[in-house]
Scaffold this active site. Structure first.
Site, PDB file in Angstrom:
ATOM      1  N   HIS A 205       0.738  -1.250   0.037  1.00  0.00           N
ATOM      2  CA  HIS A 205      -0.151   0.155  -0.141  1.00  0.00           C
ATOM      3  C   HIS A 205       0.750   1.267   0.008  1.00  0.00           C
ATOM      4  CE1 HIS A 205       0.928   0.086   4.218  1.00  0.00           C
ATOM      5  NE2 HIS A 205       0.545   1.226   4.392  1.00  0.00           N
TER       6      HIS A 205
HETATM    7  N1  UDP Z   1      -3.658  -4.935   8.898  1.00  0.00           N
HETATM    8  C1  UDP Z   1      -4.939  -5.503   9.342  1.00  0.00           C
HETATM    9  N2  UDP Z   1      -5.828  -5.735   8.222  1.00  0.00           N
HETATM   10  C2  UDP Z   1      -5.416  -5.871   7.165  1.00  0.00           C
HETATM   11  C3  UDP Z   1      -3.854  -5.377   6.609  1.00  0.00           C
HETATM   12  C4  UDP Z   1      -3.084  -4.972   7.942  1.00  0.00           C
HETATM   13  O1  UDP Z   1      -5.484  -5.460  10.334  1.00  0.00           O
HETATM   14  O2  UDP Z   1      -6.165  -6.248   5.955  1.00  0.00           O
HETATM   15  C5  UDP Z   1      -2.777  -4.534  10.262  1.00  0.00           C
HETATM   16  C6  UDP Z   1      -1.442  -5.082  10.122  1.00  0.00           C
HETATM   17  O3  UDP Z   1      -1.518  -6.462  10.829  1.00  0.00           O
HETATM   18  C7  UDP Z   1      -0.577  -4.082  10.927  1.00  0.00           C
HETATM   19  C8  UDP Z   1      -1.131  -2.947  10.648  1.00  0.00           C
HETATM   20  O4  UDP Z   1      -2.691  -3.309  10.276  1.00  0.00           O
HETATM   21  O5  UDP Z   1      -0.935  -4.475  12.214  1.00  0.00           O
HETATM   22  C9  UDP Z   1      -0.220  -2.215   9.415  1.00  0.00           C
HETATM   23  O6  UDP Z   1      -0.864  -1.245   8.913  1.00  0.00           O
HETATM   24  P1  UDP Z   1      -0.476  -0.635   7.505  1.00  0.00           P
HETATM   25  O7  UDP Z   1       0.289  -1.744   7.001  1.00  0.00           O
HETATM   26  O8  UDP Z   1      -1.773  -0.058   7.026  1.00  0.00           O
HETATM   27  O9  UDP Z   1       0.406   0.564   7.968  1.00  0.00           O
HETATM   28  P2  UDP Z   1       2.221   0.711   8.438  1.00  0.00           P
HETATM   29  O10 UDP Z   1       2.234  -0.455   9.381  1.00  0.00           O
HETATM   30  O11 UDP Z   1       2.861   0.383   7.143  1.00  0.00           O
HETATM   31  O12 UDP Z   1       2.269   1.928   8.761  1.00  0.00           O
END
Ligand code: UDP
Length: 367
Positions: A205
């Site tokens: 993403h």
């Molecule tokens: N996550 C979730 N459902 C999904 C995809 C990701 O609950 O369909 C969780 C994932 O396990 C992690 C968090 O969302 O705990 C990560 O969020 P994201 O990847 O959007 O953001 P980043 O961590 O890259 O800032």
């Protein structure tokens, strides 16, 4: 009105982190008001996390989502300024690196309200990432820096930020350790077409991957190749879905895409997977915590220890490197110890203890 801690959240990972800290604040009897900026807004990106994780309902939802960076951040600053004036908090608490984080920090410090930042000091050293800009702004405005370990502490010190640093560990580790047993008990993947055997869990993403058509095509090519050897399951982020539609691209037929899932379902998927392919910061760490090798579709990572310990490999958007890394990991899974890296699963209680002393300094000095 005067509140103790004014917590500002807006995006999916912040809801997971806030669930842990909110319950720790409650245990420490610290008064908290939660504000949701609305940066992430539908059921699968927001509401499900409130329902599943015991997060108290937001006192206000500003419904500022789906805008450009400038419009979103500007409108958030304006709305949060009014709320901070109205509530007069002892401290404003922010998480991570989104526009909501930076907007809340700017609004609070200009009203002379101290800012506390969970997941401070993380750096990719890539200023083309919007998240990196938000991190730098927030760290330079905050008074209380909650860091996951020594690496972000050193990053802050290198930028001249030397006071108010608290090494607490990763609240996402707390979340993973708390909710993995719940996910195992409650979420059944039986009956799903992908659940029968091992599969790879994929999320993509980051704007750097979704917004450059050549890069997105290369990633799809990599996924297509890996999926010839291992089934892949991909909860599809709304941004990625939108970009695929705009560019007239499709996921490889062999990649099983699903709508974004709640945290419990995500942990259940992770638990049943044999490998992770992602550009998510949070998922890189969760793979590490659960002991799944991770192939990261980025050129750098903030979570360098996962790479140094052999659990994570950075492949950018190179399809050959993605396939090779997956093959290597599946043939010889990493074995190095993961204990104690990014804390001990009790980071949120340490955050709450510090915030308790900020909200009520007399309490602390009196012992
Ligand atoms: N996550 C979730 N459902 C999904 C995809 C990701 O609950 O369909 C969780 C994932 O396990 C992690 C968090 O969302 O705990 C990560 O969020 P994201 O990847 O959007 O953001 P980043 O961590 O890259 O800032």
């Amino acid at each position: 009105m005067t509140v103790g801690v004014l917590s500002v959240v807006g995006a999916r990972p912040q809801l997971i982190k806030a669930a842990m800290v909110s319950s720790a604040l409650k245990r420490a009897a610290v008064d908290e008001m939660l504000i949701h900026t609305g940066q992430h807004y539908d059921d699968s990106m927001s509401d499900v996390f409130f329902r599943e994780l015991g997060l108290p309902g937001a006192a206000r939802n500003l419904e500022i989502g789906g805008l450009s960076h400038g419009a979103m951040t500007g409108r958030m600053i304006e709305a949060l300024e009014a709320i901070i004036e109205e509530t007069n908090p002892a401290v404003t608490l922010v998480y991570g690196d989104t526009n909501s984080t930076a907007a809340a920090a700017i609004a609070a410090v200009k009203l002379h309200v101290p800012v506390a930042h969970v997941e401070a000091g993380m750096r990719s050293f890539n200023r083309r990432m919007p998240e990196e800009i938000n991190r730098v702004i927030t760290d330079h405005l905050a008074s209380h820096h909650f860091v996951t370990g020594e690496t972000p502490k050193h990053h802050l010190e290198a930028e001249g930020i030397v006071s108010g640093i608290h090494v607490v560990g990763d609240v996402m580790r707390d979340a993973c350790e708390t909710f993995l047993p719940v996910a195992r008990a409650r979420v059944s993947l039986d009956g799903r077409s992908f659940a029968a055997g091992a599969f790879g869990l994929v999320t993509l993403h980051r704007p750097e991957n979704t917004d450059d058509p050549a890069q997105l095509r290369a990633l799809l090519d990599g996924l297509a190749r890996v999926s010839e050897e291992l089934p892949l399951v991909m909860p599809l982020h709304p941004r990625t879905k939108r970009r695929l539609t705009e560019l007239g691209l499709q996921l490889p037929a062999s990649v099983h895409s699903v709508a974004p899932v709640g945290y419990l379902e995500m942990l259940a998927l992770l638990d049943r997977s044999s490998i992770v392919i992602t550009d998510s910061g949070g998922l890189q760490k969760e793979a590490f915590y659960v002991g799944r090798p991770c192939v990261t579709a980025r050129g750098e990572t903030e979570w360098t220890e996962t790479v140094d310990l052999g659990w994570n490999r950075l492949v950018g958007a190179d399809p050959d490197a993605m396939l090779l890394a997956c093959r290597d990991f599946l043939a010889a899974p990493p074995a190095s110890a993961r204990d104690g890296v990014y804390g001990d699963g009790h980071a949120a209680d340490r955050v709450a203890a510090v915030l308790s002393s900020v909200v009520d300094p007399g309490e602390t000095s009196n012992g």
